[in-house]
Design an enzyme around this catalytic site. Structure first.
Site, short mmCIF file in Angstrom:
data_model
loop_
_atom_site.label_atom_id
_atom_site.label_comp_id
_atom_site.label_asym_id
_atom_site.label_seq_id
_atom_site.Cartn_x
_atom_site.Cartn_y
_atom_site.Cartn_z
N THR A 138 -0.73 48.35 65.58
CA THR A 138 -1.91 48.95 66.20
C THR A 138 -1.80 49.02 67.72
O THR A 138 -2.64 49.65 68.35
CB THR A 138 -3.19 48.14 65.87
OG1 THR A 138 -2.96 46.79 66.28
CG2 THR A 138 -3.50 48.18 64.39
N SER B 226 -5.84 46.92 60.69
CA SER B 226 -6.08 45.77 61.57
C SER B 226 -4.77 45.33 62.17
O SER B 226 -3.70 45.64 61.65
CB SER B 226 -6.68 44.62 60.77
OG SER B 226 -5.67 44.11 59.92
N LYS B 227 -4.87 44.61 63.28
CA LYS B 227 -3.62 44.30 63.97
C LYS B 227 -2.76 43.31 63.19
O LYS B 227 -1.58 43.22 63.42
CB LYS B 227 -3.89 43.82 65.40
CG LYS B 227 -4.63 42.53 65.54
CD LYS B 227 -4.79 42.19 67.01
CE LYS B 227 -5.72 41.01 67.16
NZ LYS B 227 -6.40 40.97 68.42
N ARG B 228 -3.36 42.63 62.23
CA ARG B 228 -2.56 41.71 61.43
C ARG B 228 -1.67 42.47 60.45
O ARG B 228 -0.55 42.08 60.21
CB ARG B 228 -3.46 40.72 60.68
CG ARG B 228 -3.47 39.34 61.33
CD ARG B 228 -4.61 38.48 60.84
NE ARG B 228 -5.87 38.90 61.46
CZ ARG B 228 -6.89 39.43 60.79
NH1 ARG B 228 -6.82 39.59 59.50
NH2 ARG B 228 -7.99 39.78 61.43
#
Ligand code: GLU
Length: 501
Positions: free
Chosen positions: A264, A258-260
């Site tokens: 990404t 995930s981008k957190r």
């Protein structure tokens, strides 16, 4: 359905161009190319609060850079191709209203007058009872004429699609037969909010139907949404597209990427100096296998072999080490001129932000290529490897000047003893030793032997003195590129630093 195959990607511009979107785009494009189909790019910007023009531009630019530009659909801020648009959902509101009205007229959708407070209360009651969220359907039974009267009187109402009870079967091209009970779909589905704005599950189906999409190839995170889509397709009386859900992309610890938690954004990989060829190559192998040992493949080679049957069900682990290795292989394959052109912006940026002391000329970069080509996993690695050439004054770190097994005094003595060998001219004419690296190397090795030093330690001390770094292209090439005067000045500086240490 005509014989033509039509596939699409439908990115939401709510964040930067994501590695998962790029993988989905690639698989759609490969599938279209393998089957003479059309590859469509549609922008799903119904989430107006989170969609931005900047994200859209980033996605479209990323697609273009990777060679995944649309055959049909949105190409840039001002360009759409094809006759089945508009291809941005924000431009399709009238169409959604029209289809919603059809469903309403057919009794397949109804007005829901529940306020958000009422819905919240319902949700928390179910939560307390440890039940999954599900709309109770309490407006489903309101008589059509009464509902119409309330709406005409100005009462606020969403439009809900009736979810038909029963088991929905998905014949997925990757996952096989998947059955999901409509009971698990959360109850009747809002398709238009009270303000008339449409919701994703509805728009995606209207668009796929209008655009004649024959194959929906997307991430597995959408598998659980698919029954809702199937029920909507059926309600609209449209032939179902085929579905193929691609495996999730996972971190090495098998959590979802995930981008957190992970890098990404495609633009970040590009900025690090990953080549588009390597990204495409790597993305193709995220969930698909060639069935052979070959790992370094061009998009044409992949196209010739791609099929959905070889897409795996299990999550695909994103292995950065493998990506860097593939990138290094692709860097080696570039022609001299191509590599030079791709490195150029990295040197320009490094000069602009002060990582190197002055701009590098094309000739200088060209001279470096044979030395670094095999040593850089990323284009940006070239800067760390060669920045010492573009610094006017080096600040020596005394700790680096002293090889592990040595004392500072030994390092100093070694540099002092090596200096005249480097300074002296030898052989034909006045060519300095530096221009005859084999001879210089032999002399330095003899020196090390006489003194009881390991040659590697002596070379390490010289490398640190001349470059300020412990990892560089080969020592003698590095010194040759620096030039005699700079090497001697730096050795003198290093000796002074060690004297003071
Ligand atoms: N807009 C959706 C997303 O970005 C795409 C859904 C689909 O492909 O159907 O995840």
């Amino acid at each position: 359905m005509s014989g033509e195959m039509r596939v699409r990607i439908a990115p939401s511009p709510t964040g930067p161009f994501h590695i998962g979107t790029a993988r989905t785009a690639l698989f759609n494009l490969l599938y279209a190319r393998a089957n003479g189909g059309t590859y469509i790019v549609r922008v799903e910007d119904t989430d107006t609060a989170r969609s931005t023009a900047e994200h859209e531009a980033d996605i479209l630019e990323g697609l273009r850079w990777l060679g995944l530009e649309a055959d049909e659909g949105v190409v840039s801020a001002n360009e759409e191709r094809g006759g089945r648009g508009p291809y941005r959902q924000s431009a399709r509101s009238a169409r959604y209203a029209e289809v919603a009205a059809q469903l309403y007229a057919a009794g397949l959708a109804y007005y829901c007058f529940c306020t958000s407070a009422e819905l919240d209360a319902e949700r928390s009651a179910r939560e307390k009872a440890k039940l999954p969220p599900r709309y109770s359907g309490r407006c489903a039974g309101i008589a059509a004429d009464e509902a119409a009267r309330r709406v005409a009187a100005g009462e606020s109402a969403a439009l809900r699609f009736r979810i038909k009870p029963g088991v929905v079967v998905i014949d997925d091209l990757v996952r096989g037969r998947v059955e999901i009970d409509a009971e698990a779909l959360g109850g009747d589905l809002v398709i238009l909010r009270a303000d008339g704005s449409p919701l994703y599950h509805f728009t995606v189906v209207v668009d796929d139907a209008d655009m004649g999409i024959t194959h929906v190839i997307r991430g597995e995170d959408h598998l659980s949404n698919t029954p809702k889509h199937i029920l909507l397709f059926e309600a609209l009386g449209v032939a179902l597209p085929k579905f193929a859900h691609l495996p999730l992309i996972l971190n090495p610890d098998r959590t979802k990427m995930s981008k957190r938690k992970s890098q990404t954004a495609i633009s970040d990989y590009r900025a690090e100096g990953f080549l588009k060829e390597a990204i495409i190559n790597f993305l193709a192998l995220l969930g698909w296998s060639t069935g052979s040992e070959d790992e370094v493949l061009s998009v044409e080679e992949i196209q010739g072999r791609f099929s959905l049957e070889h897409v795996q069900k299990a999550g695909a682990v994103f292995d950065r080490t493998r990506l860097e290795w593939i990138n290094g292989q692709w860097i080696r394959k570039l022609t001299h001129d191509d590599l030079l052109a791709r490195l150029r912006p990295f040197y320009d940026r490094a000069a602009a932000d002060g990582r190197i002391g002055r701009p590098a000329t094309d000739d200088e970069i060209a001279a470096l290529l044979p030395l670094i080509r095999e040593r850089i996993p990323l284009l940006s690695s070239a800067i760390e490897l060669t920045d010492f050439l573009f610094l006017d004054a080096l600040q020596h770190d005394p700790a680096l000047l002293v090889p592990k097994r040595w004392e500072a005094a030994t390092a100093r003595a070694a540099l002092e003893a090596a200096r005249p060998l480097i300074a002296d001219g030898i052989g034909e004419g006045d060519a300095p030793l530096l221009d005859a690296p084999d001879a210089l190397e032999a002399k330095l090795r003899t020196l090390a032997e006489e003194q009881g030093w390991k040659a590697g330690d002596l070379f390490m001390a010289l490398r640190a003195a001349a470059t300020g770094r412990t990892a560089t292209p080969p020592l003698f090439d590095s010194m040759r590129l620096l030039g005699r005067a700079a090497v001697l000045t730096r050795i003198d500086q290093a000796i002074a630093v060690l004297r003071a240490a």
